[in-house]
Design an enzyme around this catalytic site. Structure first.
Site, PDB file in Angstrom:
ATOM      1  N   LYS A   1       0.726  -1.016   0.040  1.00  0.00           N
ATOM      2  CA  LYS A   1      -0.167   0.106  -0.091  1.00  0.00           C
ATOM      3  C   LYS A   1       0.385   1.465  -0.025  1.00  0.00           C
ATOM      4  O   LYS A   1       2.317   0.971  -0.096  1.00  0.00           O
ATOM      5  CB  LYS A   1      -0.836   0.092   1.325  1.00  0.00           C
ATOM      6  CG  LYS A   1      -2.216   0.792   1.429  1.00  0.00           C
ATOM      7  CD  LYS A   1      -2.772   0.493   2.744  1.00  0.00           C
ATOM      8  CE  LYS A   1      -3.821   1.708   2.804  1.00  0.00           C
ATOM      9  NZ  LYS A   1      -5.113   1.412   1.898  1.00  0.00           N
ATOM     10  N   GLY A   2       0.122   2.052  -0.580  1.00  0.00           N
ATOM     11  CA  GLY A   2       1.344   3.273  -0.477  1.00  0.00           C
ATOM     12  C   GLY A   2       1.409   4.448   0.842  1.00  0.00           C
ATOM     13  O   GLY A   2       0.044   4.216   2.473  1.00  0.00           O
TER      14      GLY A   2
ATOM     15  N   VAL B   1       3.471   2.752   3.069  1.00  0.00           N
ATOM     16  CA  VAL B   1       3.784   1.107   4.065  1.00  0.00           C
ATOM     17  C   VAL B   1       5.839   1.463   3.857  1.00  0.00           C
ATOM     18  O   VAL B   1       6.092   0.685   4.705  1.00  0.00           O
ATOM     19  CB  VAL B   1       3.655  -0.032   4.105  1.00  0.00           C
ATOM     20  CG1 VAL B   1       2.153  -0.324   3.702  1.00  0.00           C
ATOM     21  CG2 VAL B   1       4.390  -0.434   2.074  1.00  0.00           C
ATOM     22  N   GLY B   2       5.951   2.545   3.252  1.00  0.00           N
ATOM     23  CA  GLY B   2       8.122   2.632   3.156  1.00  0.00           C
ATOM     24  C   GLY B   2       8.195   1.267   2.408  1.00  0.00           C
ATOM     25  O   GLY B   2       9.347   1.194   2.627  1.00  0.00           O
ATOM     26  N   LYS B   3       7.381   1.070   1.216  1.00  0.00           N
ATOM     27  CA  LYS B   3       8.374   0.291   0.967  1.00  0.00           C
ATOM     28  C   LYS B   3       9.440   0.445  -0.109  1.00  0.00           C
ATOM     29  O   LYS B   3      10.284  -0.479  -0.101  1.00  0.00           O
ATOM     30  CB  LYS B   3       7.791  -0.734  -0.878  1.00  0.00           C
ATOM     31  CG  LYS B   3       7.025   0.415  -1.370  1.00  0.00           C
ATOM     32  CD  LYS B   3       5.550   0.262  -2.724  1.00  0.00           C
ATOM     33  CE  LYS B   3       5.738   1.362  -3.296  1.00  0.00           C
ATOM     34  NZ  LYS B   3       6.193   1.832  -4.245  1.00  0.00           N
TER      35      LYS B   3
ATOM     36  N   THR C   1      12.138   2.270   1.510  1.00  0.00           N
ATOM     37  CA  THR C   1      13.080   2.494   2.110  1.00  0.00           C
ATOM     38  C   THR C   1      13.272   0.486   2.097  1.00  0.00           C
ATOM     39  O   THR C   1      14.122   0.426   1.974  1.00  0.00           O
ATOM     40  CB  THR C   1      12.766   2.529   3.413  1.00  0.00           C
ATOM     41  OG1 THR C   1      11.561   4.326   2.506  1.00  0.00           O
ATOM     42  CG2 THR C   1      13.263   3.059   3.967  1.00  0.00           C
TER      43      THR C   1
ATOM     44  N   ASP D   1       7.836   2.865  -9.487  1.00  0.00           N
ATOM     45  CA  ASP D   1       6.068   4.269  -9.337  1.00  0.00           C
ATOM     46  C   ASP D   1       6.598   5.057  -9.882  1.00  0.00           C
ATOM     47  O   ASP D   1       7.660   6.054  -9.823  1.00  0.00           O
ATOM     48  CB  ASP D   1       6.666   4.046  -7.982  1.00  0.00           C
ATOM     49  CG  ASP D   1       5.441   4.807  -7.215  1.00  0.00           C
ATOM     50  OD1 ASP D   1       4.752   5.842  -7.720  1.00  0.00           O
ATOM     51  OD2 ASP D   1       5.531   4.447  -5.465  1.00  0.00           O
TER      52      ASP D   1
ATOM     53  N   ASN E   1       6.376  -3.301   8.184  1.00  0.00           N
ATOM     54  CA  ASN E   1       7.260  -2.513   8.812  1.00  0.00           C
ATOM     55  C   ASN E   1       6.513  -1.519  10.057  1.00  0.00           C
ATOM     56  O   ASN E   1       5.651  -1.289  10.023  1.00  0.00           O
ATOM     57  CB  ASN E   1       7.504  -1.298   7.640  1.00  0.00           C
ATOM     58  CG  ASN E   1       8.716  -0.226   7.596  1.00  0.00           C
ATOM     59  OD1 ASN E   1       9.666  -0.905   8.251  1.00  0.00           O
ATOM     60  ND2 ASN E   1       8.382   0.602   6.626  1.00  0.00           N
TER      61      ASN E   1
END
Ligand SMILES: [Zn+2]
Length: 612
Positions: free
Chosen positions: A320-321, A323-325, A327, A348, A551
């Site tokens: 999901k937007g 969530v820190g993917k 990083t 993205d 996260n």
């Protein structure tokens, strides 16, 4: 009031705590509120069905195509049409309501949604090119022309496009942009606002969500977080002072269900400039809820199990937007780059790897300063697509230049076919490059790590290669029909090349020895429900899930932090029980967020695997 979501990964039902379907239904407990989720595929079928015969008639009359060709074309799923239809559908559902609140998909794709009306104009132009041939023939034979169902359809497409376009720009339409009190989120806000402004769509209101309130008691986490947020928001008045700015506080429980949402809406506060605290001197790491086992194994999956066995392997990170993917993908890529040559790619449209590493990147792979084996590329899908478009148009022109008879209408139609190319096509074409890299055609890497767009659109990206391949193959079939008049030439070569790349991409995605998808989530109900849906969808697409990163786990010591910590622990536990067979990793919350090589490396070494 109608609330409607156009996000393919809608959270409306989970947020309202009520069943939400494609048709508006009352929300229990709120008198005048109804809710709906746009089902774009269904809406498209409903839209197309009464118009199919007219489309077919225009195509048969306007080209060398026969009924069979046309029906094949109309049966093709058109990825990206969902965005246009999404808007038409919102306009349809809006009838009878005083106020319509639209919850859109994350940034990059919202911008596209708002550009969608232009696509209708392009469809109208294509159909008009086909119809013009028919008009010329009729006029030549009869001496006059009377408009028919085809002309009416063209007019309808054109006026729908114009109507939607002016609706988006009318005084009755307000865009509220929702952001977080973090520098990256504010950069994204500024970019989005500029893009919307360029399209003539004004942002009226800025909502800063999850602002940390003063802690009830002493709390190192809350203090650090408040200082970090105050510094992030310091430029707010200067950069967004002309907007109406308001904020919501972070609350103990997730605001789900009508009573919780009511209570939250009472806490909307107009923004007041605040004192900017001193910089956070020491990085503060959130403490996980103390109730769980203290001695957990360190994170093993960097070494085993998750990395594909074939080289080069491909790891996709998605979620999901917010969530820190990015990083997580960056931290993992850095880890792998200690022993391997790694390419980290972002698909993205709202690129953020530059912020994560504190370095500028572009469409060319560039080494990360201080990590020689790690290269980063932020894919510029639009420019990749422009290249394909230019090649395609040259090839069409070349093919039709050799044509021996007539065919102006066909040539125009063939040229416009690519204009119509669904909005999703650019990303897929850009990612087809990745497939070339991971299948070894152009590889100098041992591992490719991809940071994908947020959930709904990552899924579309993963589904699209198959759809697009059908599309290129249908074009090729048509081309074969034209071969005797125009010769196959470079247009055929181009389509074959495209189709081959898409086949390779599809094969790479579903090859478990090569490719794994890492789901990134947060320890809260909404993100984890969405992650479960993502995992189910990935299973359906035969894409192997390699692991789940939960996260931003852990908080401080005040009463509010402890309550949030307990709720987090319940979510992690639920995930652990549901997905026993996956590697589930807990990654700690940190203030400030781990950016730069040193912080990312230290953070990654604190990751813990909660499954054995
Ligand atoms: Zn606290």
């Amino acid at each position: 009031v109608l609330i409607v979501s156009t996000d393919p990964a809608s959270s409306l039902s989970a947020t309202l705590g009520a069943a939400v379907t494609a048709e508006p239904r009352p929300v229990p407990g709120v008198n005048r509120l109804q809710a709906a989720d746009v089902d774009a595929a269904r809406a498209f079928r409903r839209w197309l069905s009464p118009r199919t015969a007219t489309f077919a008639q225009i195509a048969v009359r306007g080209t060398y195509l026969d009924d069979e060709d046309v029906s094949r074309l109309l049966k093709l799923a058109m990825p990206g049409v969902d965005e246009v239809i999404g808007l038409l559908e919102v306009a349809r559902l809006a009838r009878g309501f005083d106020v319509v609140v639209v919850d859109t998909a994350p940034t990059g794709h919202t911008l596209r949604l708002l550009a969608a009306p232009a696509l209708l104009g392009r469809v109208a132009a294509l159909v008009d090119a086909l119809q013009s041939h028919h008009r010329a023939v009729v006029t030549a034979l009869r001496g006059f022309y009377r408009t028919d169902a085809g002309d009416a359809l063209i007019e309808e497409l054109r006026s729908d496009g114009e109507r939607l376009s002016s609706l988006l720009r009318s005084a009755g339409t307000e865009v509220s942009w929702v952001t977080l009190p973090e520098p990256m989120a504010l950069e994204e806000t500024a970019d989005a606002r500029a893009a919307l402004g360029a399209a003539g769509i004004a942002v009226r209101r800025l909502i800063v969500n999850r602002l940390t309130p003063p802690p009830p008691g002493s709390c190192e986490w809350c203090d650090a977080r408040r200082r970090f947020e105050s510094r992030a928001l310091a430029p707010l008045a200067r950069r967004f002072g002309d907007l109406e700015i308001a904020s919501y506080p972070e609350v103990e429980g997730e605001p789900r269900g009508v009573p919780a949402l009511r209570s939250l809406s009472g806490q909307l506060t107009p923004w007041r400039r605040q004192r900017v605290g001193p910089r956070v001197a020491h990085r503060v790491r959130g403490r996980p809820h103390a109730g769980r086992a203290a001695a957990r194994p360190r994170c093993l999956w960097l070494d085993q199990g998750v990395v594909p066995v074939s080289r080069p392997g491909w790891l996709l990170f998605g979620g999901k937007g917010g969530v820190g993917k990015s990083t997580c993908a960056a931290a993992a890529a850095l880890g792998y780059a200690e022993t391997r040559r790694v390419l980290l790619l972002s698909t993205d449209p709202a690129h953020s790897l530059g912020d994560v590493f504190g370095q500028r990147f572009d469409n060319t792979p560039r080494p990360v300063n201080g990590a020689a084996r790690l290269h980063v590329r932020e894919i510029d899908a639009a420019s990749e697509m422009d290249l394909v478009r230019r090649n395609y148009l040259d090839a069409v022109d070349e093919a039709f230049a050799r044509m021996t008879r007539g065919g102006a209408g066909d040539r125009a139609a063939f040229r416009k076919l690519l204009d119509l190319a669904p909005p999703g096509i650019d990303e897929v074409i850009a990612v087809a490059d990745v497939a070339d890299a991971v299948t070894g055609v152009t590889s100098g890497y041992d591992l490719v790590v991809t940071d994908t767009a947020p959930t709904g659109h990552a899924l579309r990206l993963l589904r699209t290669p198959a759809v697009l391949r059908e599309w290129t193959q249908a074009l090729m079939t048509l081309l074969l029909k034209y071969r005797e008049v125009v010769g196959a030439g470079s247009l055929a070569a181009l389509l074959v090349r495209l189709s081959t790349r898409l086949r390779r991409l599809q094969a790479a995605l579903s090859d478990p020895t090569r490719t794994r998808f890492i789901v990134v989530t947060r320890p809260a109900t909404l993100p984890s429900e969405e992650s479960s849906a993502l995992i189910t969808a990935l299973d359906g697409l035969d894409i192997q899930v390699g692991g789940v990163i939960v996260n931003a786990v852990g908080r401080g010591t005040c009463r509010r932090c402890r309550a949030i910590g307990r709720a987090q622990a319940r979510e992690v536990e639920r995930f652990r029980k549901t997905y026993r067979s996956y590697a589930i990793i807990e990654a700690a919350a940190e203030v400030p967020p781990p950016h730069g090589i040193a912080a990312l490396t230290a953070w990654r070494s604190s990751w813990r695997q909660v499954t054995s």
